[in-house]
Design a protein around this motif. Sequence first.
Motif, mmCIF file in Angstrom:
data_model
loop_
_atom_site.group_PDB
_atom_site.id
_atom_site.type_symbol
_atom_site.label_atom_id
_atom_site.label_comp_id
_atom_site.label_asym_id
_atom_site.label_seq_id
_atom_site.Cartn_x
_atom_site.Cartn_y
_atom_site.Cartn_z
ATOM 1 N N GLY A 1 57.866 63.654 -31.723
ATOM 2 C CA GLY A 1 58.926 64.572 -31.354
ATOM 3 C C GLY A 1 58.400 65.872 -30.794
ATOM 4 N N ASP A 2 59.216 66.476 -29.921
ATOM 5 C CA ASP A 2 58.886 67.777 -29.335
ATOM 6 C C ASP A 2 60.139 68.635 -29.421
ATOM 7 O OD1 ASP A 2 58.406 69.977 -27.568
ATOM 8 O OD2 ASP A 2 56.795 68.811 -26.621
ATOM 9 N N ASN A 3 60.138 69.610 -30.311
ATOM 10 C CA ASN A 3 61.319 70.451 -30.510
ATOM 11 C C ASN A 3 61.576 71.394 -29.345
ATOM 12 O OD1 ASN A 3 62.046 69.509 -33.145
ATOM 13 N ND2 ASN A 3 60.252 70.580 -33.950
ATOM 14 N N PHE B 1 51.007 67.750 -36.726
ATOM 15 C CA PHE B 1 51.835 68.739 -36.038
ATOM 16 C C PHE B 1 51.090 69.358 -34.858
ATOM 17 C CE2 PHE B 1 53.191 68.664 -40.510
ATOM 18 C CZ PHE B 1 54.509 68.281 -40.330
ATOM 19 N N ASN B 2 51.916 69.808 -33.902
ATOM 20 C CA ASN B 2 51.446 70.583 -32.736
ATOM 21 C C ASN B 2 50.421 69.824 -31.884
ATOM 22 O OD1 ASN B 2 53.101 72.718 -33.486
ATOM 23 N ND2 ASN B 2 51.511 73.633 -34.771
ATOM 24 N N THR B 3 50.632 68.515 -31.769
ATOM 25 C CA THR B 3 49.875 67.711 -30.808
ATOM 26 C C THR B 3 50.746 67.534 -29.578
ATOM 27 O OG1 THR B 3 48.700 66.539 -32.566
ATOM 28 C CG2 THR B 3 48.706 65.530 -30.368
ATOM 29 N N ASN B 4 50.370 68.186 -28.501
ATOM 30 C CA ASN B 4 51.227 68.233 -27.313
ATOM 31 C C ASN B 4 51.126 66.944 -26.500
ATOM 32 O OD1 ASN B 4 53.028 69.304 -25.462
ATOM 33 N ND2 ASN B 4 51.422 70.281 -24.259
ATOM 34 N N HIS B 5 52.297 66.447 -26.055
ATOM 35 C CA HIS B 5 52.365 65.313 -25.141
ATOM 36 C C HIS B 5 53.214 65.721 -23.936
ATOM 37 C CE1 HIS B 5 50.576 62.468 -27.980
ATOM 38 N NE2 HIS B 5 51.391 62.941 -28.919
ATOM 39 N N PRO B 6 52.885 65.248 -22.739
ATOM 40 C CA PRO B 6 53.707 65.583 -21.566
ATOM 41 C C PRO B 6 55.101 64.979 -21.703
ATOM 42 C CG PRO B 6 52.089 63.894 -21.027
ATOM 43 C CD PRO B 6 51.731 64.397 -22.393
ATOM 44 N N GLU B 7 56.046 65.557 -20.956
ATOM 45 C CA GLU B 7 57.432 65.106 -21.054
ATOM 46 C C GLU B 7 57.563 63.637 -20.656
ATOM 47 O OE1 GLU B 7 61.902 66.569 -19.634
ATOM 48 O OE2 GLU B 7 60.114 67.792 -19.217
ATOM 49 N N GLU B 8 56.711 63.173 -19.736
ATOM 50 C CA GLU B 8 56.771 61.775 -19.311
ATOM 51 C C GLU B 8 56.472 60.826 -20.469
ATOM 52 O OE1 GLU B 8 55.141 64.167 -17.741
ATOM 53 O OE2 GLU B 8 56.492 64.379 -16.008
ATOM 54 N N TYR C 1 57.618 60.964 -23.421
ATOM 55 C CA TYR C 1 58.846 60.660 -24.156
ATOM 56 C C TYR C 1 59.804 59.791 -23.346
ATOM 57 C CZ TYR C 1 57.138 64.146 -27.416
ATOM 58 O OH TYR C 1 56.374 64.827 -28.319
ATOM 59 N N LYS C 2 59.597 59.720 -22.046
ATOM 60 C CA LYS C 2 60.455 58.880 -21.211
ATOM 61 C C LYS C 2 60.026 57.423 -21.251
ATOM 62 C CE LYS C 2 61.604 62.607 -17.969
ATOM 63 N NZ LYS C 2 61.527 63.076 -16.557
ATOM 64 N N SER C 3 58.774 57.186 -21.551
ATOM 65 C CA SER C 3 58.251 55.814 -21.568
ATOM 66 C C SER C 3 58.453 55.215 -22.956
ATOM 67 C CB SER C 3 56.772 55.797 -21.193
ATOM 68 O OG SER C 3 56.028 56.605 -22.089
ATOM 69 N N GLU C 4 59.628 54.685 -23.183
ATOM 70 C CA GLU C 4 59.943 54.117 -24.484
ATOM 71 C C GLU C 4 59.258 52.761 -24.653
ATOM 72 O OE1 GLU C 4 64.080 53.876 -25.153
ATOM 73 O OE2 GLU C 4 64.434 56.034 -25.023
ATOM 74 N N SER C 5 58.842 52.489 -25.885
ATOM 75 C CA SER C 5 58.251 51.188 -26.173
ATOM 76 C C SER C 5 59.349 50.134 -26.265
ATOM 77 C CB SER C 5 57.471 51.236 -27.487
ATOM 78 O OG SER C 5 58.368 51.476 -28.569
ATOM 79 N N ASP C 6 58.957 48.893 -26.147
ATOM 80 C CA ASP C 6 59.908 47.788 -26.220
ATOM 81 C C ASP C 6 59.939 47.250 -27.654
ATOM 82 O OD1 ASP C 6 61.487 45.617 -25.957
ATOM 83 O OD2 ASP C 6 60.272 44.581 -24.458
ATOM 84 N N PRO C 7 61.004 47.536 -28.402
ATOM 85 C CA PRO C 7 61.047 47.076 -29.801
ATOM 86 C C PRO C 7 61.189 45.571 -29.923
ATOM 87 C CG PRO C 7 63.155 48.051 -29.182
ATOM 88 C CD PRO C 7 62.222 48.294 -28.030
ATOM 89 N N TYR C 8 61.447 44.879 -28.804
ATOM 90 C CA TYR C 8 61.619 43.435 -28.845
ATOM 91 C C TYR C 8 60.458 42.693 -28.182
ATOM 92 C CZ TYR C 8 66.206 45.111 -30.052
ATOM 93 O OH TYR C 8 67.248 45.774 -30.664
ATOM 94 N N ASP C 9 59.366 43.406 -27.974
ATOM 95 C CA ASP C 9 58.152 42.775 -27.482
ATOM 96 C C ASP C 9 57.730 41.687 -28.476
ATOM 97 O OD1 ASP C 9 55.460 42.111 -26.890
ATOM 98 O OD2 ASP C 9 55.140 44.071 -25.951
ATOM 99 N N PRO C 10 57.505 40.454 -28.000
ATOM 100 C CA PRO C 10 57.133 39.367 -28.929
ATOM 101 C C PRO C 10 55.946 39.711 -29.821
ATOM 102 C CG PRO C 10 57.607 38.486 -26.752
ATOM 103 C CD PRO C 10 57.631 39.985 -26.620
ATOM 104 N N ARG C 11 55.054 40.559 -29.339
ATOM 105 C CA ARG C 11 53.896 40.930 -30.158
ATOM 106 C C ARG C 11 54.311 41.714 -31.399
ATOM 107 N NH1 ARG C 11 50.527 43.767 -25.433
ATOM 108 N NH2 ARG C 11 52.667 44.491 -25.060
ATOM 109 N N VAL C 12 55.426 42.444 -31.305
ATOM 110 C CA VAL C 12 55.917 43.223 -32.448
ATOM 111 C C VAL C 12 56.280 42.297 -33.604
ATOM 112 C CG1 VAL C 12 57.800 44.710 -33.235
ATOM 113 C CG2 VAL C 12 56.691 45.159 -31.033
ATOM 114 N N PHE C 13 56.779 41.090 -33.279
ATOM 115 C CA PHE C 13 57.223 40.159 -34.312
ATOM 116 C C PHE C 13 56.126 39.183 -34.739
ATOM 117 C CE2 PHE C 13 60.930 41.587 -31.996
ATOM 118 C CZ PHE C 13 61.870 41.807 -32.988
#
Length: 831
Positions: free
Chosen positions: A198-200, A371-378, A380-392
């Motif tokens: 998260g980035d407040n 805390f306070n580990t900065n990530h670029p705004e991009e 947060y736009k690249s969401e992971s796929d919760p239904y990736d077969p590898r996840v299961f």
Amino acid sequence: MKRFLAVFFFLFFLVVSAQTKVGGIVLDESGDPIAFANIIFKNSSEGTITNDNGRFYLESDETYDTIKVSFIGYDSKEIELPQKVNYGMEVVLVESTEQLQEVVVYTGKQSKKDNPAIDILRKIWAKKRENGVRMFKQYEYDKYEKIEFDLNTIDSALIQSKLFKGLEFMFDDLDTSRITGKTYLPFFLNEHFSKIYGDNSIDKEKEDVLGNKSSGFEGNQSITAFVEDLYSDYNIYDNYLRFFDKSFTSPLSKTGIDTYNYVLSDSTFIDNKWCYNIIYYPRRKNELTFKGDFWVNDTTFAIKKINMQVTKSANINWVKEIYIEQDFEVVSDSVFLLKRDYMLSDFAFSKKEKSRGVYGKRTTVFDNYKFNTNHPEEFYKSESDPYDPRVFARDSTFWKNARLETLNDDESGIFKLLDTLKTVPKFRTYYDIVSILGSGYVEIDKWNLDIGDIYSTFGYNDAEGIRLRGGARTYFGQNDPWRLEGYMAYGFSDRKFKHGFSGKFLLDRKSRLIVSGGNRRDIEQLGISLTSTNDVLGRSIASSSLVTVGSNNRLTNINLSTLNFEMEPVKNFRISLGGSFRTLSSALPDAFNLDYVDLESPTGISSEVKQFDLNTTLIYTPGKRTIGYGVERVNINDDHSTLVLNYTKGISGFLESDFDYERIQFSYRQPWQIGGYGRLTSSVELGKTFGEVPLSLLSVIPGNQTLFSLYNVFPNLDFYEFVTDTYATVHLEHNFNGRLFSRIPLLRKLNLREIVGLRGAWGQLSDENIALSAPSNIPLMAPEDQIYWEYSFGVGNIFKILRIDFNFRGNYLDNPDARPFGITGTFGFNF
């Protein structure tokens, strides 16, 4: 031999699964139970309080030899524990002979200025904590969630019953709940591990799902969705906490002193911090409240531990127990971090002590905060796929490291047990029955087909008489990328077959590009919605109602074909583009016709409309949550707003289409949780049609001639009583959830719920459109001179399933056959 082993394992687990277990009842000298008495292991911070019936259960992984029982106005009592497991204890407290100040302060309506517990509560408010992750620019942490369902209150009678004949092996491994002391058998388990970032500063948060493991039953996503919807996230510092679509007053609420009694009970060191223990319990019955206790630090006034148990008298159905625990790590005076959140619900038909039910448990553990580990705004736009077969498909090594809380032996055996159960025909039969009742479809696995839905099999209306319908759909799994569905129906009065079929195909999973289309030839009641139906399978309840008010003869023959493209470029924002061609004519022309002036007709009048429309729809549902990635997803919450903007362009000439017009419509629906005063649902609809169109294409103010209570309609209006080309409607409905009835002694025990409603509609109909539909044999009028309005009073939760509404018409009482008063009702299983 199996029965002997079951008893052996049962006794074995009673002894070794926890070091100390106690349970029983606390009574006064007259033999009456004492509710909310405090039970605590001596020289510890582990304790509980008795329920409404004076009963308690307490267990610990540590070994203790004494419990301390206390309640205000009574002498405290210490009881030695002769063994590790002590059930059926009966503790009698003697009324204190000393006139203690506490008796004056804490019984009845408490003195807010002299009670030390209230003083501490005020300091908690003054230093109200914001979750620690909000105190930093950036944050990240690990999150492990475990969802489990258990069959509870298992005894020898249940094990030996015919219901479980042949399934006795299920009960070889039983355990007891550390909350209730009841035996239980797990039958579903889902594990979920993810990393949260998260980035407040930019108000962004993302969740990377790294692992998901379940018992393997088909439909497990629906079970998980059910639990997630019930157990929504909450903050104990909020004034109201939402569970089961209801608002409970938090024990830390600023209104808490008017809802709860508070008692300063004890103090001790917890993690080298001196903490006070405060017991709380409700002032009144039948309200949505908790009982329990919390430990609060003496200098920071941050909560260290809290447990909350819903009282049995609370106005909530099908749930016998709700128990919540939260543990916090206090980092500094201004930062606290949630470490563990546990919630148990006991679902049962009855709240009696010995009634059987199902536990639903959710455990969430948080760890490895950074805390306070900065990530670029991009990022947060690249969401992971919760239904990736590898996840299961994570292996045992992954889960060994991912589990922030290890599985006990009982939980570890669930996967093996369920694999075995799926091979037992009798258990599969039980599973199929539950599945059919829940979904309405009968699964034919070998054909990958569902038959149904069974709830639409029988119907009746004035045009068709008795109507039978049968249908089917393809079903390979809950994440099917395509689905075909259809039905056939037959009316015994008109002796005609009807049909509907549709197909949906998910072309791109990322953007959720879906193409769909179909055809329906059927009879429909169109005057129940302001928007034209484009659903080739759906059918309103007014079209097949067994009992109606007045003559339900304004039905329409519809032949509808559609083709539609839909995509979701941004989460919860859908764009739909499509076309439809429909043919409309009256199903009972002698009673209700759709005639209009047609200069090209030999008679100058036509009774059938052919219309081709292009349609664009924008739908925004902020806060909506879904699961699944197939062509049909499952919603897991209903507390989100819905905004819809619709534009329709009618094109004449194409495919012999009759009319050229434009229509724009907007609707906004919003549920509101009004603190402890229930839930308000509001909706606004606006619309205007440009161009001349006949009756069948105008916007009808939705009436209701059925006996069912339906939201977003006007129950005292007949179908087609008001017809418009420009309209605005407002609907307000508030459910107090028993807040008012709980104050009335004679009604309190019935757990009834009060509902009030207010509705209004305004509209216009142009002279040109009136003239065009002049041959129609029903009057055409719009509520232009004054806003049409209605109000209603309802009583819900009658026998836990029935709601009855008393509906009153506010004006236009001079209209032909106007109904000034009506009664509607509905059945439903609501918490």
